[in-house]
Every structure is written in C-alpha cells, then in structure tokens.
Design an enzyme around this catalytic site. Structure first.
Site, PDB file in Angstrom:
ATOM      1  N   THR A  68       3.257  -4.052   5.975  1.00  0.00           N
ATOM      2  CA  THR A  68       2.565  -3.632   4.753  1.00  0.00           C
ATOM      3  C   THR A  68       2.120  -4.856   3.949  1.00  0.00           C
ATOM      4  OG1 THR A  68       4.742  -3.273   3.804  1.00  0.00           O
ATOM      5  CG2 THR A  68       3.554  -1.327   4.528  1.00  0.00           C
TER       6      THR A  68
ATOM      7  N   LEU B 247       7.936  -8.305  -4.580  1.00  0.00           N
ATOM      8  CA  LEU B 247       7.624  -9.745  -4.604  1.00  0.00           C
ATOM      9  C   LEU B 247       7.533 -10.320  -6.017  1.00  0.00           C
ATOM     10  CD1 LEU B 247       7.027  -9.112  -1.609  1.00  0.00           C
ATOM     11  CD2 LEU B 247       5.008 -10.547  -1.783  1.00  0.00           C
TER      12      LEU B 247
ATOM     13  N   SER C 120      10.920   1.774  -5.507  1.00  0.00           N
ATOM     14  CA  SER C 120      10.900   1.728  -4.042  1.00  0.00           C
ATOM     15  C   SER C 120      11.629   0.488  -3.535  1.00  0.00           C
ATOM     16  CB  SER C 120       9.463   1.767  -3.510  1.00  0.00           C
ATOM     17  OG  SER C 120       8.715   0.679  -4.008  1.00  0.00           O
ATOM     18  N   HIS C 121      11.962  -0.456  -4.433  1.00  0.00           N
ATOM     19  CA  HIS C 121      12.679  -1.655  -4.012  1.00  0.00           C
ATOM     20  C   HIS C 121      13.949  -1.914  -4.823  1.00  0.00           C
ATOM     21  CE1 HIS C 121       8.884  -2.059  -1.964  1.00  0.00           C
ATOM     22  NE2 HIS C 121       9.552  -2.771  -1.085  1.00  0.00           N
TER      23      HIS C 121
ATOM     24  N   GLU D 235       7.447   3.702  -0.685  1.00  0.00           N
ATOM     25  CA  GLU D 235       6.852   4.856  -1.381  1.00  0.00           C
ATOM     26  C   GLU D 235       6.716   6.036  -0.419  1.00  0.00           C
ATOM     27  OE1 GLU D 235       6.064   5.379  -4.490  1.00  0.00           O
ATOM     28  OE2 GLU D 235       6.626   3.367  -5.176  1.00  0.00           O
TER      29      GLU D 235
ATOM     30  N   ARG E 214       3.259  -1.772 -16.765  1.00  0.00           N
ATOM     31  CA  ARG E 214       4.190  -0.648 -16.586  1.00  0.00           C
ATOM     32  C   ARG E 214       5.626  -1.171 -16.432  1.00  0.00           C
ATOM     33  NH1 ARG E 214       6.851   1.399 -12.250  1.00  0.00           N
ATOM     34  NH2 ARG E 214       5.997  -0.356 -11.100  1.00  0.00           N
ATOM     35  N   ARG E 215       5.774  -2.221 -15.617  1.00  0.00           N
ATOM     36  CA  ARG E 215       7.114  -2.776 -15.399  1.00  0.00           C
ATOM     37  C   ARG E 215       7.689  -3.332 -16.697  1.00  0.00           C
ATOM     38  NH1 ARG E 215       8.095  -6.902 -13.330  1.00  0.00           N
ATOM     39  NH2 ARG E 215       6.056  -7.842 -12.996  1.00  0.00           N
TER      40      ARG E 215
ATOM     41  N   ARG F 286      -4.874  -0.504 -18.347  1.00  0.00           N
ATOM     42  CA  ARG F 286      -3.757  -1.407 -18.626  1.00  0.00           C
ATOM     43  C   ARG F 286      -3.811  -2.576 -17.663  1.00  0.00           C
ATOM     44  NH1 ARG F 286       0.333  -1.292 -14.766  1.00  0.00           N
ATOM     45  NH2 ARG F 286       0.609   0.604 -13.541  1.00  0.00           N
ATOM     46  N   LEU F 287      -2.999  -3.596 -17.944  1.00  0.00           N
ATOM     47  CA  LEU F 287      -2.960  -4.750 -17.040  1.00  0.00           C
ATOM     48  C   LEU F 287      -1.911  -4.527 -15.961  1.00  0.00           C
ATOM     49  CD1 LEU F 287      -3.080  -7.591 -19.708  1.00  0.00           C
ATOM     50  CD2 LEU F 287      -4.941  -6.873 -18.185  1.00  0.00           C
ATOM     51  N   PRO F 288      -2.108  -5.120 -14.780  1.00  0.00           N
ATOM     52  CA  PRO F 288      -1.048  -5.066 -13.766  1.00  0.00           C
ATOM     53  C   PRO F 288       0.227  -5.667 -14.349  1.00  0.00           C
ATOM     54  CG  PRO F 288      -3.057  -6.051 -12.863  1.00  0.00           C
ATOM     55  CD  PRO F 288      -3.269  -5.898 -14.332  1.00  0.00           C
TER      56      PRO F 288
HETATM   57  P1  NDP Z   1       1.332  -0.323  -6.649  1.00  0.00           P
HETATM   58  O1  NDP Z   1       0.126   0.224  -5.974  1.00  0.00           O
HETATM   59  O2  NDP Z   1       2.239   0.621  -7.339  1.00  0.00           O
HETATM   60  O3  NDP Z   1       0.883  -1.398  -7.744  1.00  0.00           O
HETATM   61  C1  NDP Z   1       0.160  -2.526  -7.335  1.00  0.00           C
HETATM   62  C2  NDP Z   1      -0.190  -3.387  -8.528  1.00  0.00           C
HETATM   63  O4  NDP Z   1      -1.178  -2.717  -9.315  1.00  0.00           O
HETATM   64  C3  NDP Z   1       0.978  -3.658  -9.476  1.00  0.00           C
HETATM   65  O5  NDP Z   1       0.865  -4.956  -9.970  1.00  0.00           O
HETATM   66  C4  NDP Z   1       0.766  -2.606 -10.576  1.00  0.00           C
HETATM   67  O6  NDP Z   1       1.334  -2.972 -11.816  1.00  0.00           O
HETATM   68  C5  NDP Z   1      -0.737  -2.576 -10.658  1.00  0.00           C
HETATM   69  N1  NDP Z   1      -1.273  -1.316 -11.168  1.00  0.00           N
HETATM   70  C6  NDP Z   1      -0.925  -0.063 -10.795  1.00  0.00           C
HETATM   71  N2  NDP Z   1      -1.655   0.842 -11.482  1.00  0.00           N
HETATM   72  C7  NDP Z   1      -2.482   0.136 -12.289  1.00  0.00           C
HETATM   73  C8  NDP Z   1      -3.478   0.492 -13.239  1.00  0.00           C
HETATM   74  N3  NDP Z   1      -3.762   1.766 -13.502  1.00  0.00           N
HETATM   75  N4  NDP Z   1      -4.135  -0.498 -13.884  1.00  0.00           N
HETATM   76  C9  NDP Z   1      -3.846  -1.794 -13.628  1.00  0.00           C
HETATM   77  N5  NDP Z   1      -2.907  -2.198 -12.754  1.00  0.00           N
HETATM   78  C10 NDP Z   1      -2.241  -1.241 -12.086  1.00  0.00           C
HETATM   79  O7  NDP Z   1       2.163  -1.246  -5.633  1.00  0.00           O
HETATM   80  P2  NDP Z   1       2.395  -1.053  -4.061  1.00  0.00           P
HETATM   81  O8  NDP Z   1       2.781   0.358  -3.842  1.00  0.00           O
HETATM   82  O9  NDP Z   1       1.255  -1.604  -3.312  1.00  0.00           O
HETATM   83  O10 NDP Z   1       3.661  -2.007  -3.836  1.00  0.00           O
HETATM   84  C11 NDP Z   1       4.895  -1.653  -4.429  1.00  0.00           C
HETATM   85  C12 NDP Z   1       5.907  -2.733  -4.230  1.00  0.00           C
HETATM   86  O11 NDP Z   1       6.270  -2.825  -2.867  1.00  0.00           O
HETATM   87  C13 NDP Z   1       5.475  -4.136  -4.632  1.00  0.00           C
HETATM   88  O12 NDP Z   1       6.431  -4.625  -5.546  1.00  0.00           O
HETATM   89  C14 NDP Z   1       5.522  -4.945  -3.354  1.00  0.00           C
HETATM   90  O13 NDP Z   1       5.944  -6.289  -3.504  1.00  0.00           O
HETATM   91  C15 NDP Z   1       6.544  -4.173  -2.569  1.00  0.00           C
HETATM   92  N6  NDP Z   1       6.426  -4.393  -1.128  1.00  0.00           N
HETATM   93  C16 NDP Z   1       7.326  -5.198  -0.511  1.00  0.00           C
HETATM   94  C17 NDP Z   1       7.246  -5.440   0.854  1.00  0.00           C
HETATM   95  C18 NDP Z   1       8.178  -6.372   1.539  1.00  0.00           C
HETATM   96  O14 NDP Z   1       8.002  -6.629   2.716  1.00  0.00           O
HETATM   97  N7  NDP Z   1       9.198  -6.891   0.894  1.00  0.00           N
HETATM   98  C19 NDP Z   1       6.220  -4.783   1.657  1.00  0.00           C
HETATM   99  C20 NDP Z   1       5.284  -4.012   0.888  1.00  0.00           C
HETATM  100  C21 NDP Z   1       5.405  -3.814  -0.443  1.00  0.00           C
HETATM  101  P3  NDP Z   1       2.788  -2.318 -12.250  1.00  0.00           P
HETATM  102  O15 NDP Z   1       3.786  -2.996 -11.360  1.00  0.00           O
HETATM  103  O16 NDP Z   1       2.911  -2.656 -13.690  1.00  0.00           O
HETATM  104  O17 NDP Z   1       2.682  -0.837 -11.998  1.00  0.00           O
END
Ligand code: NDP
Length: 340
Positions: free
Chosen positions: A163, A127, A50-51, A191, A311-312, A306-308
């Site tokens: 957001t 971020l 998404s970014h 998203e 996945r990345r 899993r840990l945050p």
């Molecule tokens: P997600 O809901 O996809 O994920 C949020 C966090 O939770 C991530 O660190 C993710 O790790 C972790 N996570 C997800 N699933 C699990 C799980 N099952 N167990 C443990 N940890 C989990 O993110 P958002 O949709 O809220 O945000 C997506 C992106 O959008 C972010 O990078 C954010 O910075 C960006 N954003 C930017 C904005 C801006 O103004 N520039 C505004 C809003 C959002 P992992 O990454 O490994 O999946």
C-alpha cells in the site's frame, strides 16, 4: 480483535503503559518497547485508528512467531556526509530511525540534508510519527515505505505493490506542522480490515477479488484479492516510485518478494523505508515557514474544507482534554494481553 464503538476514555499515559507491558511480554527490548508503545498510543490518541491498538494482535503474532526481532540492534553506516544507511536487522523501523537521530542531526548540520535509507525493517504503523517531529524543529521531511504485495498496478490483475505510503511534514509559521500521510492505494489495508470487522462494503473501485475482478467486499479483497492504487495510472506510477525508493534504493526487498514462510499468522511486512530531511533555511529562504502559512491560508480561503493533519490535531486536542475514546471491551482485551 472485534469492532466496538467507544464507550469510555483512557489517559494517554495509562494506554501507553498497558501497551508497553504487552510489547515487553512479547519479547521487545526496553527501548523498542518504549518507542512502539508511544507510537501506537499516539496513533490511537490522534484517531489514526487503523494503526493504533487495532494493530496489537498483529504485533504480538509477528513477535511470537519470531518473524520480527523485538530486540534488534540496528546497524547504522554514514556513507557520505548526508547519506545514512540503516540495516534494521529484522527489527522495527521506528527504533532504527531513533537510533540514527544523532547521525541525522550531524548530516543536517553539515550539509542541510539527510537521506536515510533503511532496509530489513518492519513498519506496521502510520508514517506521520516519523516526520512530524522534524517539522516541529523547523525541518521539512518526506518518507516512503513499501510492504507486502496487496495492491495491483493500474490495469493489472495480480498484486505487485504494497500500500506504499508517503508522509510529508513541513513547519508552518505560528501553527502546527502541515502533515500529509497517505497510502498510494485507494485505501490503507488496515481500513479494509476495519470494514471487514464491521461488515461494511468498500466504495466502488477500492479493490479486486482473487480472480482480479472488481470487488467491494472487504473479505474478498483480504482473502487473496488486492487493492487498487489511487488516481488511476498516475497513482500507480507514484506507487512504483515509492516501491523503488523504499524497496530498491535502500537495498531492501520489493513488496512482492515478501515471504512469510513458516511464520503463519505473522503480519508485519519486512520492508524498506527512505526518509529525506531538509533544512529549508539552506535554500536561502529564512521565511519558508511563513510562505507555507500563506499557502495554507490561501487553500482555506479558496474553499478547501481543511488541511491534511487537521483531523488528527483536533483528535489530539480532544484526547488531551477528555482522554482517548475506547470501547470498554477493547480496554479489557488489552489488559488481558498485558496480563493485568
Ligand atoms: P487517509 O486517506 O485517511 O488520509 C490521507 C491524508 O489526507 C491525511 O494526511 C489526511 O489528514 C488527509 N485528508 C483526509 N481528508 C482530507 C480532507 N477532506 N481535506 C484535506 N486533507 C484530508 O489516509 P490513508 O487511508 O491513505 O492512510 C492511513 C494511514 O495508513 C496513514 O497514516 C499511513 O501512513 C498508514 N499506512 C501505513 C502503511 C505501512 O506500511 N506502515 C501502509 C499504508 C498506510 P488527517 O490525517 O488529518 O485525516
């Protein structure tokens, strides 16, 4: 941009170079070009789609309309030994942070903490790239960004917050840093736009339409509707805190004060960002990274899937082996944007 499934793989450096040509063509300085191309290609590589390249039309529109200054030179003021203020002068947030790197290092060396308050900046990316590098150096970092009002407060009907994402990174002994990076809305706006492109309904509770009524239609949420904050009133209060730290404490503007004026089509919200970097050893705890590791192991033992950030990191590992998955049509589109 349209939505297609990946059918080929691209090397990171090749993608970065195409993106750099696009940014340059749309008026960014050489330094800003390098930082944004690295950032955007890194998001695509890590599966933060998404970014990643999905954002390129938005970057181009914001640059072309003059809404953002791709050549801005940030003004950096060291207010106290640990407090750094940045006026991004209507430029992108990431180059501003990069320009403050020496001031941040000096603050951490002298006081163990750096508070970096950026205003007049455009943050259009994930971020995690802002905090992960600090954790790789043994530091803990947390950052907050506000944006364009497209989120209703809990129980509200009109958008007030952006957001408003938060990202946190910490070193982990013997492992990749632990990085949490999330919007305080139920879903990131990017998203929702990906759902709209794929004509996929949103989960219940994601947002409201332009009348403030609950909606699972991504088109309705995007066309004058808004998202909900995550976690009911508690999540709404976290969005409130982000708004104040990123929008008010920095001397920037609040999300609902964003006004695109005549710059029709521009997409990058003019926002603020607060970054706090802490040296854990200053707390007298030289075993901090080991303690984090103990907690991470305990989470997995307790049954957390899993840990945050995991996945990345896995996407990054796969991309380093096989390249970044991409639809051929998307690559051709980028090459066209780049003029090659
Ligand atoms: P997600 O809901 O996809 O994920 C949020 C966090 O939770 C991530 O660190 C993710 O790790 C972790 N996570 C997800 N699933 C699990 C799980 N099952 N167990 C443990 N940890 C989990 O993110 P958002 O949709 O809220 O945000 C997506 C992106 O959008 C972010 O990078 C954010 O910075 C960006 N954003 C930017 C904005 C801006 O103004 N520039 C505004 C809003 C959002 P992992 O990454 O490994 O999946």
């Amino acid at each position: 941009m349209t939505y297609e499934l990946p059918d080929l793989h691209v090397k990171f450096d090749d993608l970065k170079s195409i993106l750099a040509r696009i940014f340059l063509k749309h008026g960014t300085s050489a330094l800003v070009t390098d930082i944004l191309a690295e950032n955007c290609a890194g998001c695509e590589r890590d599966g933060a789609i998404s970014h990643g390249i999905f954002r390129i039309p938005g970057y181009m529109a914001s640059l072309d309309t003059g809404w953002v200054d791709g050549k801005a030179k940030p003004d950096i003021s060291v207010i106290s030994p640990s407090f750094i203020r940045i006026d991004a002068r209507n430029g992108f947030a990431q180059p501003s942070l990069a320009a403050a790197a020496d001031a941040i290092d000096d603050a951490i060396k002298e006081t163990g903490i750096a508070v970096v308050a950026t205003r007049n900046s455009h943050h259009f990316s994930a971020l995690w790239p802002d905090v992960e590098p600090f954790a790789r150096r043994g530091l803990m970092a947390i950052t907050f960004v506000n944006g364009l009002a497209n989120v209703v407060p809990h129980g509200g009907r009109a958008p007030v917050y952006g957001t408003n994402p938060i990202a946190f990174a910490t070193p982990v002994a013997g492992a990749n840093p632990l990085v949490v990076d999330q919007a305080t809305s139920v879903m990131a706006n990017g998203e929702v736009r990906l759902h709209a492109l794929a004509n996929r309904s949103l989960p219940e509770g994601t947002g409201v339409d332009h009348n403030g009524n609950p909606s699972t239609d991504p088109h309705a949420v995007l066309a004058g509707g808004a998202l909900n904050t995550f976690g009911g009133y508690k999540g709404s209060s976290i969005a409130l805190m982000v708004e104040l730290m990123a929008g008010a404490l920095t001397g920037g503007q609040l999300s609902f004060e964003n006004d695109f004026g005549d710059c029709i089509g521009a997409q990058t919200p003019k926002a603020g960002q607060l970054l706090i970097v802490i040296d854990p050893e200053r707390g007298g705890n030289s075993g901090f990274a080991e303690r984090v590791s103990v907690l991470c192991d305990r989470l997995i033992d307790a049954g957390q899937e899993r840990l945050p950030g995991a996945r990345r990191y896995e996407n990054r590992r796969q991309s380093s082996l096989f390249g970044i998955p991409m639809a051929e049509a998307k690559l051709l589109e980028l090459q066209t944007f780049a003029g090659s």
